[in-house]
Write a protein that holds these residues in place. Structure first.
Motif, mmCIF file in Angstrom:
data_model
loop_
_atom_site.group_PDB
_atom_site.id
_atom_site.type_symbol
_atom_site.label_atom_id
_atom_site.label_comp_id
_atom_site.label_asym_id
_atom_site.label_seq_id
_atom_site.Cartn_x
_atom_site.Cartn_y
_atom_site.Cartn_z
ATOM 1 N N ALA A 358 0.836 -1.200 0.000
ATOM 2 C CA ALA A 358 0.000 0.000 0.000
ATOM 3 C C ALA A 358 0.874 1.254 0.000
ATOM 4 C CB ALA A 358 -0.932 -0.005 1.207
ATOM 5 N N GLU A 359 1.977 1.221 0.726
ATOM 6 C CA GLU A 359 2.897 2.362 0.730
ATOM 7 C C GLU A 359 3.584 2.506 -0.623
ATOM 8 O OE1 GLU A 359 5.666 1.990 3.903
ATOM 9 O OE2 GLU A 359 4.137 1.812 5.469
ATOM 10 N N ILE A 360 4.002 1.360 -1.188
ATOM 11 C CA ILE A 360 4.701 1.396 -2.472
ATOM 12 C C ILE A 360 3.778 1.904 -3.576
ATOM 13 C CG2 ILE A 360 5.778 -0.066 -4.236
ATOM 14 C CD1 ILE A 360 6.647 -1.913 -1.867
ATOM 15 N N ARG A 361 2.477 1.552 -3.490
ATOM 16 C CA ARG A 361 1.507 1.933 -4.515
ATOM 17 C C ARG A 361 0.738 3.202 -4.118
ATOM 18 N NH1 ARG A 361 3.324 -0.627 -8.868
ATOM 19 N NH2 ARG A 361 3.320 -2.916 -8.678
ATOM 20 N N ALA A 362 1.346 4.066 -3.368
ATOM 21 C CA ALA A 362 0.667 5.269 -2.878
ATOM 22 C C ALA A 362 0.166 6.152 -4.021
ATOM 23 C CB ALA A 362 1.612 6.068 -1.978
ATOM 24 N N GLU A 363 0.840 6.118 -5.179
ATOM 25 C CA GLU A 363 0.439 6.942 -6.326
ATOM 26 C C GLU A 363 -0.597 6.247 -7.204
ATOM 27 O OE1 GLU A 363 1.469 10.037 -6.496
ATOM 28 O OE2 GLU A 363 2.537 9.618 -4.629
ATOM 29 N N ARG A 368 -3.628 0.874 -4.033
ATOM 30 C CA ARG A 368 -3.384 1.201 -2.625
ATOM 31 C C ARG A 368 -4.595 0.825 -1.782
ATOM 32 N NH1 ARG A 368 -4.520 6.038 0.338
ATOM 33 N NH2 ARG A 368 -3.282 6.123 2.261
ATOM 34 N N ALA A 369 -5.790 1.164 -2.276
ATOM 35 C CA ALA A 369 -7.009 0.852 -1.526
ATOM 36 C C ALA A 369 -7.164 -0.650 -1.341
ATOM 37 C CB ALA A 369 -8.219 1.432 -2.243
ATOM 38 N N TRP A 370 -6.893 -1.390 -2.385
ATOM 39 C CA TRP A 370 -7.053 -2.842 -2.292
ATOM 40 C C TRP A 370 -6.105 -3.434 -1.245
ATOM 41 C CZ3 TRP A 370 -10.506 -6.272 -3.235
ATOM 42 C CH2 TRP A 370 -10.168 -7.626 -3.160
ATOM 43 N N GLU A 374 -6.941 -5.422 2.280
ATOM 44 C CA GLU A 374 -6.476 -6.765 2.627
ATOM 45 C C GLU A 374 -5.678 -6.768 3.928
ATOM 46 O OE1 GLU A 374 -7.065 -9.898 0.644
ATOM 47 O OE2 GLU A 374 -8.645 -8.390 0.495
ATOM 48 N N ALA A 375 -5.092 -5.626 4.260
ATOM 49 C CA ALA A 375 -4.292 -5.547 5.488
ATOM 50 C C ALA A 375 -5.132 -5.189 6.705
ATOM 51 C CB ALA A 375 -3.176 -4.513 5.316
#
Length: 934
Positions: A358-363, A368-370, A374-375
């Motif tokens: 989620a942090e890596i896909r912040a952009e 990020r939402a997915w 899941e977390a």
């Protein structure tokens, strides 16, 4: 242990019992041919393949085939626990010949008994054992050919392998064949060099689908496609993956994880390699598996860690992944490796990895939402809202399945019941309108009602509930209509024509009214339609005029239809395309939307919106029937029925049965046509689907006309619409006008025929459609006023574009020819009858072709097939043929000659039988073979 026969193998072994060997006919033929036609010819073959690909099943099938041709089959299978036991494999192989040991010469008998453990002496020399085995096999082969079949060659013990290696290389004259199987890439004690090998490929998509459907018919289409993608044609995986899913998951009633879970058997095959990796390697693989994109960039946060390359290399060297450093991509060797990585992780590890992603896909908000979803293990409105937004974005881009998953997860994380209910309703709406999973839609809708009972009257709920109801076993038009009208009339939308949910609800209501075929249903629709502000959308307005009561309001909708078609590009949203194309049905403008309808169908085949896919198929089916492409119409009707059944979208199945009934009627399969019409009626009447009843009547009329039973044809025609009237809100009343007149004339009801001709003329439908103009003028010509008949027939044949409707045109030519023969205008009659006969033969309308041939014989001439030397083409036909032969498309030819693509297609369709060819590819040679000047 020996290979068991196919009948003895368990159903979950390799996908063969009790359904037979699926998708392996080609391999079976190739292998038996390699071993020798009819009998074993002393040949050897090594079969290899991935675990579970079906090697054992194929070996068993080959053994059965060879045994049936007279060969003696000796079988054995390597066993891991017996790999260190000398001659354990040989013991299996020769057990059925043990009664022959006593008849061998002493040295051979004692050598075999010692090697196989029947005596108490020392184990003999391997060379002597080999000679003894070969002697025994040669004796057996002298009686009939011998085929040695060995499965799991890698686990065969060393001593047996060395003996069989020698046997496998014997001359063909020995009549001892050898067939063995082992996993790809595994080492054996058997020397493979010099022997032919055959790599067994996975099943192709068709065979994999067949196998999966035979064993798990209850799988929802979406789930089936996931299993197919993850199995990649491996029969064992196909049969094991569904067993690890819950009942709701199999029916798409519960979410599926990113990677399908593994069954115990698959875990045994795939998890040991992952579990044996270092912890650092497993951690990196888990990030890659949960990310699912193959992007090495997700490991970027750990790039400073000097251990990352080494950890990744460990997984690569073990063959679990492949790494493309240049493009920074990574791929798992098989989807099940990815699943095994996830399965061997703990919940804590998965949550930690999802948070990192989620942090890596912040952009990338949707990814990020997915990952945040899941977390997150407890209700969290912030994450739920992010998932809802992500789901809406996915839906806009056409990823309905992804949107449903996001919205469902959003609902699960919603703290407030009303938010949970609203999000479940959105998911249910998408399931019903886009994915076509109506069972899942019903389940989600039930969850929404339970969470938030106040939502039951919403438009989203009503449209979803209406579709679910109609496609259920006992849903009816009346209830669906009331549900939708009540929701529209009590909604808070303010009748805003820009409200997408309101417009979609109105289109669903329109479909219900069209199927219902009753004036009172349409009255409520029209009342609501007039309230839309500032004005109804063109698609709704045009449809209501051209389909609801086309005989009275159709012409008024043509201008709106022209505006719609002018602004309908190929890449338009499938929903908008289908809504617009509905208005083209009764004006016979389907040809103008063939391309966009084809686009929707192609999207549907690739997983696009199912509801729109079905309705686009309906349009193409009907158009193909009307323009004489009957084979194509039948193929599409079959496809439509299959899709309706697969997605349990059974409400519209009747339409494809209708097309099949029409085709059966015109081809002369009258009993089949009537049976299909009865099936439609029996289903439709209890549900109030009177539109389907009228369609069934249309098929009955055609069947009766083809059979020459004009009394029955008249009965069925007036049931659609009484003579002298065009029944209210029954579009088929227009289409059956000539049928009614023809039946009335042939049964002596001349006055009735005349009054009906007058009624259809006064209705003005001649201006609504060229085909309707053809039918009206043809009807007028059928009424027996001998002095005016030729003029009326000529008027019918002069209608612009008549060649676009070959069956209707040929029927009028036939009637014209019959009239001319009665008037003793023999030459003119022959011209019309010959043209009609050619058209009917080309179409495959056998009853009408026979009738035309009979009329020709009555003129003193038989119908003869044209030879290429007798072919005569008009100047326009010749020009079209040459342009098509040069490679131009129908559209390009039409632009050059100022013709519509449909007219060009019609000319080509008529040219092919004249030139005795079946495709454009043969045009060039056919034209070259014509005599000069033709």
């Amino acid at each position: 242990m020996s290979l068991r026969s196919r009948a003895e193998r368990p159903a979950d072994a390799n996908g063969d019992a009790p359904y037979g060997l699926v998708g392996r006919a080609q391999q079976l033929q190739q292998i038996t041919a390699l071993l020798g036609p009819g009998t074993v010819e002393g040949r050897a073959l090594l079969l290899s393949g991935e675990p579970g690909v079906g090697k054992s099943a194929l070996l068993g099938e080959v053994a059965e085939v060879m045994a049936a041709t007279g060969a003696r089959v000796l079988s054995a299978a390597g066993v891991r626990s017996e790999a260190e036991l000398a001659y354990a494999g040989l013991h299996q192989l020769l057990f059925s010949l043990s009664d022959r040991y006593e008849h061998l010469p002493d040295p051979y008998r004692e050598a075999l008994r010692g090697a196989l453990g029947f005596g108490g002496g020392p184990v003999p020399d391997r060379t002597l054992v080999t000679d003894s085995v070969l002697f025994l096999l040669r004796r057996a082969a002298a009686e009939r050919p011998v085929l040695i079949v060995v499965d799991d060659l890698a686990w065969l013990d060393r001593a047996s392998s060395m003996v069989l290696d020698y046997v496998a290389r014997r001359p063909a004259s020995d009549r001892i064949g050898f067939l063995a199987a082992s996993r790809t890439g595994t080492g054996t004690f058997f020397e493979r060099a010099g022997l032919p090998e055959y790599e067994l490929p996975p099943l192709d998509h068709r065979a994999a689908t067949e196998l999966l459907g035979a064993h798990f018919p209850e799988l929802a289409v979406r789930v089936r496609d996931r299993v197919l993608a993850q199995a990649q044609g491996n029969p064992l995986v196909l049969l094991e993956l569904p067993t690890a899913l819950s009942g709701p998951q199999r029916g798409a009633l519960a979410d599926l994880p990113a990677a399908l879970p593994l069954s115990p058997r698959l875990r045994t095959l795939y998890t040991p390699q992952v579990s044996s990796l270092p912890a650092a390697s497993r951690r990196l693989l888990l990030l890659l598996a949960l990310d699912g994109t193959g992007d090495l960039g997700v490991l970027g946060t750990g790039s400073a860690d000097s251990g990352t390359p080494k950890a990744l290399a460990a997984a690569e060297s073990d063959g679990l992944i492949t790494v493309d450093a240049t493009n920074r991509r990574v791929a798992f060797r098989h989807p099940l490796i990815r699943a095994a990585v996830i399965e061997t992780s703990t919940l804590t590890e998965r949550c930690r990895s999802h948070r990192s992603l989620a942090e890596i896909r912040a952009e990338e908000p949707e990814r990020r939402a997915w990952h945040l979803g899941e977390a997150t293990l407890v209700p969290d409105e912030r994450v739920a809202a992010l998932l809802e937004t992500a789901g809406q974005g996915l839906a806009r881009r056409g990823d309905a399945a992804g949107a449903v998953a996001a919205l469902t997860r959003s609902a699960e994380l919603s703290p407030r019941p009303e938010d949970r209910g609203r999000r479940l309703t959105e998911a249910a709406y998408l399931e019903a309108h886009a994915t076509g999973e109506l069972r899942a839609a019903a389940e989600l809708l039930g969850g929404a009602r339970k969470a938030a009972p106040d939502l039951t009257g919403s438009l989203r709920t009503a449209t979803t509930a209406a579709l679910v109801l109609l496609n259920s076993g006992n849903g009816d038009v009346e209830t669906a209509h009331r549900l939708l009208v009540d929701a529209v009339e009590t909604g808070t939308h303010g009748y805003d024509a820009g409200d997408d949910t309101l417009v979609e609800a109105m289109h669903t209501l329109f479909l219900v009214c069209w199927c219902g075929g009753r004036a009172d249903l349409w009255d409520r629709f029209e009342t609501v339609l007039r309230r839309l502000k500032p004005a109804p959308p063109l698609s709704l307005s045009a449809c209501s005029r051209t389909l609801a009561e086309p005989a009275r309001t159709g012409a008024a909708g043509l201008k709106e239809l022209d505006s719609i078609l002018a602004g309908l590009p190929d890449g338009e949203d499938p929903g908008r395309i289908v809504h617009a194309t509905m208005a083209t049905v009764t004006p016979d403008r389907l040809a103008q939307v063939r391309d966009v309808s084809g686009h929707v169908v192609r999207e549907g085949r690739r997983g696009g919106p199912v509801r729109q896919y079905i309705r686009a198929l309906m349009n193409l089916c009907l158009d193909d029937f009307l323009i004489g492409r009957w084979e194509a119409a039948g193929t599409l009707a079959d496809e439509g029925l299959r899709i309706c059944e697969e997605h349990r979208y059974r409400f519209l199945s009747w339409y494809f049965h209708y097309i099949q009934a029409l085709l059966a009627a015109v081809h002369g399969r009258f009993e089949e046509s009537r049976a299909l019409a009865d099936r439609i009626t029996q289903w439709a009447v209890p549900r109030g689907v009177l539109g389907a009843v009228a369609c069934a009547g249309h098929a009955r009329v055609l069947a009766s006309l083809g059979e020459g039973d004009y009394e029955a044809a008249h009965h069925h025609a007036v049931a659609i619409s009484p003579a002298g009237h065009l029944a209210s809100h029954v579009p088929h009343a227009m289409w059956a006008c000539m049928d009614l007149v023809e039946a009335a004339v042939h049964t002596g009801r001349t006055a009735e025929a005349e009054v009906h001709v007058r009624a259809v003329r006064e209705s003005g439908i001649v201006s609504f459609s060229p085909r309707l103009a053809l039918l009206v003028e043809g009807s007028a010509a059928l009424v027996p006023l001998d002095d005016q008949a030729p003029e009326r027939f000529e008027q019918a044949l002069a209608v612009p574009g008549v060649e676009d409707w070959p069956f209707d045109l040929a029927r009028i030519r036939l009637a014209y020819g019959e009239h001319l023969r009665r008037m003793r205008s023999i030459t003119e009659a022959r011209a019309q009858l010959d043209a009609a006969a050619q058209a009917f033969e080309r179409l495959g309308a056998r009853p009408w072709a026979d009738r035309a041939a009979g009329e020709l014989r009555a003129t003193g001439r038989s119908r003869t097939r044209a030879t290429r030397d007798s072919v005569t083409l008009t100047a326009q036909e010749l020009e079209i043929a040459h342009l098509a032969a040069s490679g131009l498309t129908n559209k390009q030819i039409g632009e050059r000659l100022h013709l519509s693509p449909r007219t060009v297609g019609s000319h080509l369709y008529q040219l092919f039988p004249k030139l005795q060819i079946a495709s454009r590819a043969a045009l060039r040679d056919a034209l070259a073979a014509l005599p000069q000047g033709r």
